[in-house]
Design a protein around this motif. Structure first.
Motif, PDB file in Angstrom:
ATOM      1  N   ASN A 184      -3.570  -3.898  -4.298  1.00  0.00           N
ATOM      2  CA  ASN A 184      -2.727  -2.527  -3.657  1.00  0.00           C
ATOM      3  C   ASN A 184      -3.394  -2.057  -4.830  1.00  0.00           C
ATOM      4  O   ASN A 184      -2.696  -1.057  -4.936  1.00  0.00           O
ATOM      5  CB  ASN A 184      -2.098  -2.521  -2.639  1.00  0.00           C
ATOM      6  CG  ASN A 184      -1.934  -2.524  -1.226  1.00  0.00           C
ATOM      7  OD1 ASN A 184      -3.120  -1.910  -0.630  1.00  0.00           O
ATOM      8  ND2 ASN A 184      -2.097  -3.666  -1.088  1.00  0.00           N
ATOM      9  N   GLU A 210       1.039   3.985  -3.167  1.00  0.00           N
ATOM     10  CA  GLU A 210       0.768   5.503  -1.921  1.00  0.00           C
ATOM     11  C   GLU A 210       1.828   6.409  -2.595  1.00  0.00           C
ATOM     12  O   GLU A 210       1.858   7.361  -2.634  1.00  0.00           O
ATOM     13  CB  GLU A 210       0.634   5.844  -1.070  1.00  0.00           C
ATOM     14  CG  GLU A 210      -1.001   6.056  -0.333  1.00  0.00           C
ATOM     15  CD  GLU A 210      -1.200   5.726   0.868  1.00  0.00           C
ATOM     16  OE1 GLU A 210      -1.974   4.432   2.088  1.00  0.00           O
ATOM     17  OE2 GLU A 210      -0.771   7.189   1.621  1.00  0.00           O
ATOM     18  N   ARG A 265       0.876  -1.214  -0.343  1.00  0.00           N
ATOM     19  CA  ARG A 265      -0.086  -0.280   0.332  1.00  0.00           C
ATOM     20  C   ARG A 265       0.714   1.155   0.173  1.00  0.00           C
ATOM     21  O   ARG A 265       0.743   2.492  -0.532  1.00  0.00           O
ATOM     22  CB  ARG A 265      -1.007   0.345   0.548  1.00  0.00           C
ATOM     23  CG  ARG A 265      -2.674   0.779   1.129  1.00  0.00           C
ATOM     24  CD  ARG A 265      -3.178   0.247   2.172  1.00  0.00           C
ATOM     25  NE  ARG A 265      -2.449   0.596   3.531  1.00  0.00           N
ATOM     26  CZ  ARG A 265      -2.461  -1.088   4.236  1.00  0.00           C
ATOM     27  NH1 ARG A 265      -3.031  -2.174   3.003  1.00  0.00           N
ATOM     28  NH2 ARG A 265      -2.284  -0.731   5.129  1.00  0.00           N
TER      29      ARG A 265
END
Ligand code: IP8
Length: 256
Positions: free
Chosen positions: A92, A34, A30
């Motif tokens: 993800n 991100e 993640r």
């Protein structure tokens, strides 16, 4: 582009055969997603590779035929691990495919030989992340051997010329001694070849491919003009993301 190695100590419990740290891997994937940076991930073998490889001395190549079933077992185990890492990347939002080094590379007396990287480059070119990992690889001299994720990192650094190389581990960086056993151990923020000479080679777990010192040496080899190699702690939530965003975090930077 970033080249990131998720170390075996972060993605598995190295003391327990075949124990996958699913939540931690999911969080790290993640953080990578991100960051929004183009990334290639390599991962270590952890307890999916080192336990059986050590038991059958696979790092020494063919000694006797009792090792043969262990080759198949380790290859099977690290492929399963890689599938689990890739599943977390896909979950993800990162399209990723596992590329087993034992099926596409060979070694010559422990040195990795890569004759054809076309498929790996083509995957990256269309936006699919090739995920490579430490594996058992056939060796022209020794029959077979262990190829570490760190050796793969060196090859991929050559092919992709990343802006930054990051090794994600379970410690904040390189210490003056083993921080798990020595309370006086101090974090070394920057490592150069000169500093390396004075550092002990502490490693707390059974590892057939060398501990932190070996990793630092390979990090130094990958440093280039304007390119750092960083060792960072992936067990601390948010730290990898902060590093990727260019924030100051505890880590060790290797520089030539
Ligand atoms: O965990 C070792 O790779 P590493 C590969 O990156 C095997 O050192 C199969 C033990």
């Amino acid at each position: 582009m970033m080249l990131i190695k998720l170390g075996g100590s972060v993605i598995t419990d190295k003391s327990q055969y075949r124990t996958f740290n699913k939540d931690q891997v999911s969080r790290l994937c993640r953080e990578i997603a991100e960051s929004g940076k183009g990334t290639i991930v390599v991962h270590g073998a952890g307890s999916f590779g080192h336990v059986v490889a050590k038991k059958y001395a696979l790092q020494h190549g063919l000694i006797d035929f009792s090792q043969i079933p262990a080759i198949a077992q380790v290859q099977y185990d690290v492929r399963e691990l890689s599938s689990m890492v890739v599943r977390e990347l896909i979950t993800n939002g990162i399209p990723a495919v596992s590329v087993p080094p034992g099926s596409c590379f060979v070694m010559e007396d422990g040195k990795l030989i890569v004759n054809d990287s076309e498929a790996i480059r083509a995957l990256a070119h269309i936006g699919v992340m090739p995920v490579l990992f430490g594996d058992v690889v056939m060796d022209r001299k020794k029959g077979f051997g262990i190829c570490s994720g760190d050796q793969i990192m060196e090859i991929l650094a050559d092919i992709f010329k990343p802006d930054r190389i990051v090794f994600v581990s379970d410690i904040d960086g390189l210490y003056t001694a083993d921080p798990k056993t020595d309370p006086d151990a101090e974090l070394i923020p920057e490592v150069t070849p000169d500093i390396m000479k004075d550092i002990s080679s502490g490693s707390t777990v059974d590892d057939v491919t060398g501990g932190v010192r070996g990793k630092m040496e390979s990090m130094l080899r990958m440093c280039d003009e304007g390119r750092d190699c960083v060792l960072v702690n992936g067990t601390v939530p948010g730290r990898l993301l902060s590093l990727l965003k260019g924030e100051d975090v505890p880590c060790t930077v290797a520089r030539m």
